[in-house]
Design an enzyme around this catalytic site. Sequence first.
Site, PDB file in Angstrom:
ATOM      1  N   ASN A  77     -44.397 167.208  45.794  1.00 18.44           N
ATOM      2  CA  ASN A  77     -45.137 166.417  44.594  1.00 18.44           C
ATOM      3  C   ASN A  77     -43.936 165.792  44.022  1.00 18.44           C
ATOM      4  O   ASN A  77     -43.540 166.672  42.751  1.00 18.44           O
ATOM      5  CB  ASN A  77     -46.076 166.341  44.601  1.00 18.44           C
ATOM      6  CG  ASN A  77     -47.159 165.132  43.703  1.00 18.44           C
ATOM      7  OD1 ASN A  77     -45.995 164.019  43.130  1.00 18.44           O
ATOM      8  ND2 ASN A  77     -47.554 165.282  42.935  1.00 18.44           N
ATOM      9  N   ARG A 130     -45.749 163.822  49.275  1.00 23.86           N
ATOM     10  CA  ARG A 130     -46.720 162.656  48.324  1.00 23.86           C
ATOM     11  C   ARG A 130     -45.096 161.723  47.975  1.00 23.86           C
ATOM     12  O   ARG A 130     -44.747 161.966  47.682  1.00 23.86           O
ATOM     13  CB  ARG A 130     -47.203 163.130  47.415  1.00 23.86           C
ATOM     14  CG  ARG A 130     -47.198 162.152  46.623  1.00 23.86           C
ATOM     15  CD  ARG A 130     -48.464 162.752  44.973  1.00 23.86           C
ATOM     16  NE  ARG A 130     -48.820 161.733  44.414  1.00 23.86           N
ATOM     17  CZ  ARG A 130     -48.694 161.128  43.297  1.00 23.86           C
ATOM     18  NH1 ARG A 130     -47.722 161.768  42.122  1.00 23.86           N
ATOM     19  NH2 ARG A 130     -49.239 159.744  43.040  1.00 23.86           N
ATOM     20  N   HIS A 143     -53.615 156.321  44.396  1.00 27.49           N
ATOM     21  CA  HIS A 143     -54.446 157.763  44.420  1.00 27.49           C
ATOM     22  C   HIS A 143     -55.046 157.950  45.732  1.00 27.49           C
ATOM     23  O   HIS A 143     -56.629 157.910  46.042  1.00 27.49           O
ATOM     24  CB  HIS A 143     -55.769 157.623  43.476  1.00 27.49           C
ATOM     25  CG  HIS A 143     -55.028 157.785  42.221  1.00 27.49           C
ATOM     26  ND1 HIS A 143     -56.165 157.237  40.371  1.00 27.49           N
ATOM     27  CD2 HIS A 143     -54.234 158.820  41.647  1.00 27.49           C
ATOM     28  CE1 HIS A 143     -55.074 157.636  39.921  1.00 27.49           C
ATOM     29  NE2 HIS A 143     -54.039 158.839  39.871  1.00 27.49           N
ATOM     30  N   ARG A 180     -52.705 154.727  29.634  1.00 32.13           N
ATOM     31  CA  ARG A 180     -51.531 153.446  29.853  1.00 32.13           C
ATOM     32  C   ARG A 180     -52.961 153.217  29.365  1.00 32.13           C
ATOM     33  O   ARG A 180     -54.915 152.939  29.500  1.00 32.13           O
ATOM     34  CB  ARG A 180     -51.733 153.663  31.750  1.00 32.13           C
ATOM     35  CG  ARG A 180     -50.772 154.626  31.870  1.00 32.13           C
ATOM     36  CD  ARG A 180     -50.680 154.809  33.681  1.00 32.13           C
ATOM     37  NE  ARG A 180     -50.078 155.633  34.019  1.00 32.13           N
ATOM     38  CZ  ARG A 180     -50.331 156.362  35.245  1.00 32.13           C
ATOM     39  NH1 ARG A 180     -51.262 155.647  35.746  1.00 32.13           N
ATOM     40  NH2 ARG A 180     -50.493 157.287  35.428  1.00 32.13           N
ATOM     41  N   GLU A 234     -55.563 167.040  46.718  1.00 35.46           N
ATOM     42  CA  GLU A 234     -54.538 166.202  46.658  1.00 35.46           C
ATOM     43  C   GLU A 234     -53.698 166.663  48.426  1.00 35.46           C
ATOM     44  O   GLU A 234     -52.860 166.803  49.574  1.00 35.46           O
ATOM     45  CB  GLU A 234     -53.475 164.803  46.354  1.00 35.46           C
ATOM     46  CG  GLU A 234     -54.594 164.471  45.692  1.00 35.46           C
ATOM     47  CD  GLU A 234     -54.027 163.595  44.623  1.00 35.46           C
ATOM     48  OE1 GLU A 234     -54.301 164.188  43.268  1.00 35.46           O
ATOM     49  OE2 GLU A 234     -53.368 162.412  44.172  1.00 35.46           O
TER      50      GLU A 234
END
Length: 399
Positions: free
Chosen positions: A7, A90, A179, A240, A384
């Site tokens: 990743n 990823r 996601h 965010r 993940e």
Amino acid sequence: MKILVINCGSSSLKYQLIDSNTEEALASGICDRIGIDGELKYQPAGCEKNVTKVAIPNHEVAVKLLLEALTNEKNGVIKSLDEIQAVGHRVVHGGEKFSSSVIIDEEVLTQIEECVELAPIHNPSNIVGIKVIQNIMPGVPNVGVFDTAFHQTMPKKAYMYGLPLKYYDKYKIRRYGFHGTSHSFVSKRACEFCGLDPKNSKIIVCHLGGGASISAVLNGESIDTSMGLTPLEGMVMGTRCGNIDATIVEFLMSKENMTIEQVMDILNKKSGVLGITNGFSSDFRDLNDAAEAGDELADLAMEAFSYSAAKYIGGYIMSMHGVDAIVFTAGIGENDHIVRDKITSYFDYLGVEINPEVSKSRGKEVMLSTPDSKVKVCVIPTNEELAIARETVILVNNI
Ligand code: ADP
């Protein structure tokens, strides 16, 4: 089969070596501060984490270092790189080109490069990671697993913005969602855990981590999700802002004499709960402690975060004409019972009942709702890396 999962971020590279037979990670770690100074974290399963300060000027050096760590005589977990049968990557943005994982060849790499303008911060590092592995481990198949792929089943009414059509036609400006690997993994596992038929199920997944997104998964397919063209849209997050009135951008530029880059930096990195707490913290452990000690801003930040999540959940219950299970995952969803309680309290009218004996559970799979609850509420830890390894095995076995 031993699968290396990579990743790649702009200044970090997270990795895991997974044995697909046992689905256990043999080793995991992160190459951090790439291009700044450099730090290699390496942890063989069941052993202490090794942290080494070492110069990591670029991703190529990072990959070499992690491969050295995995094969190191002292605490390596494999004897030679030949034991790695495939690498799963990823990839953040697959645009409209990818609705599932793929074996990466030159054509796929070109298509991923074409998505760079949709994810200028993320996709370039993902591409670097793929190219470096291709150079260092020629002949080993690479698989791309896209954050956006699972959400490609959204209907047009859910992904079109209320903007002039020409911007979709020219630039593909639309909701993509992110996601996806987590939403897919968690919704599937939730069906097993709750005894639901995946083909006849209404699941809402709340992936609440540093970045946070919520999705509506109807009969196994994502039909809506809170993030948009980029991961900036949606609920209030760690740093965010999530949804805001677009006019605020122009307002800040003119009042504070800022450039568009400065405003975007604020919306991405200095907003969310960090912003609401006046720069105190984006970490919910800090917010929990501060709120308990009476800090009103920390409490407000958690309230705003939870309320914005609840509004999405409420909307998605309407989108699916009901809900069978509400599922929490990722750092906050798996661990923070205060936030979970705040969110679920909005759904008492639906007959949601939380079992107080397990409500404070941390980091493990658990049914939070009582047997009488009209809607099941549970925690499913996301993984993940394992999801990427599973996808990689399926594709490599089909070559
Ligand atoms: P990401 O991968 O997006 O950085 P994670 O899924 O690792 O996110 O989640 C990170 C967040 O999880 C942190 O902001 C932290 O606030 C929260 N978190 C982790 N552990 C706990 C805990 N025990 N209690 C409350 N929040 C936690």
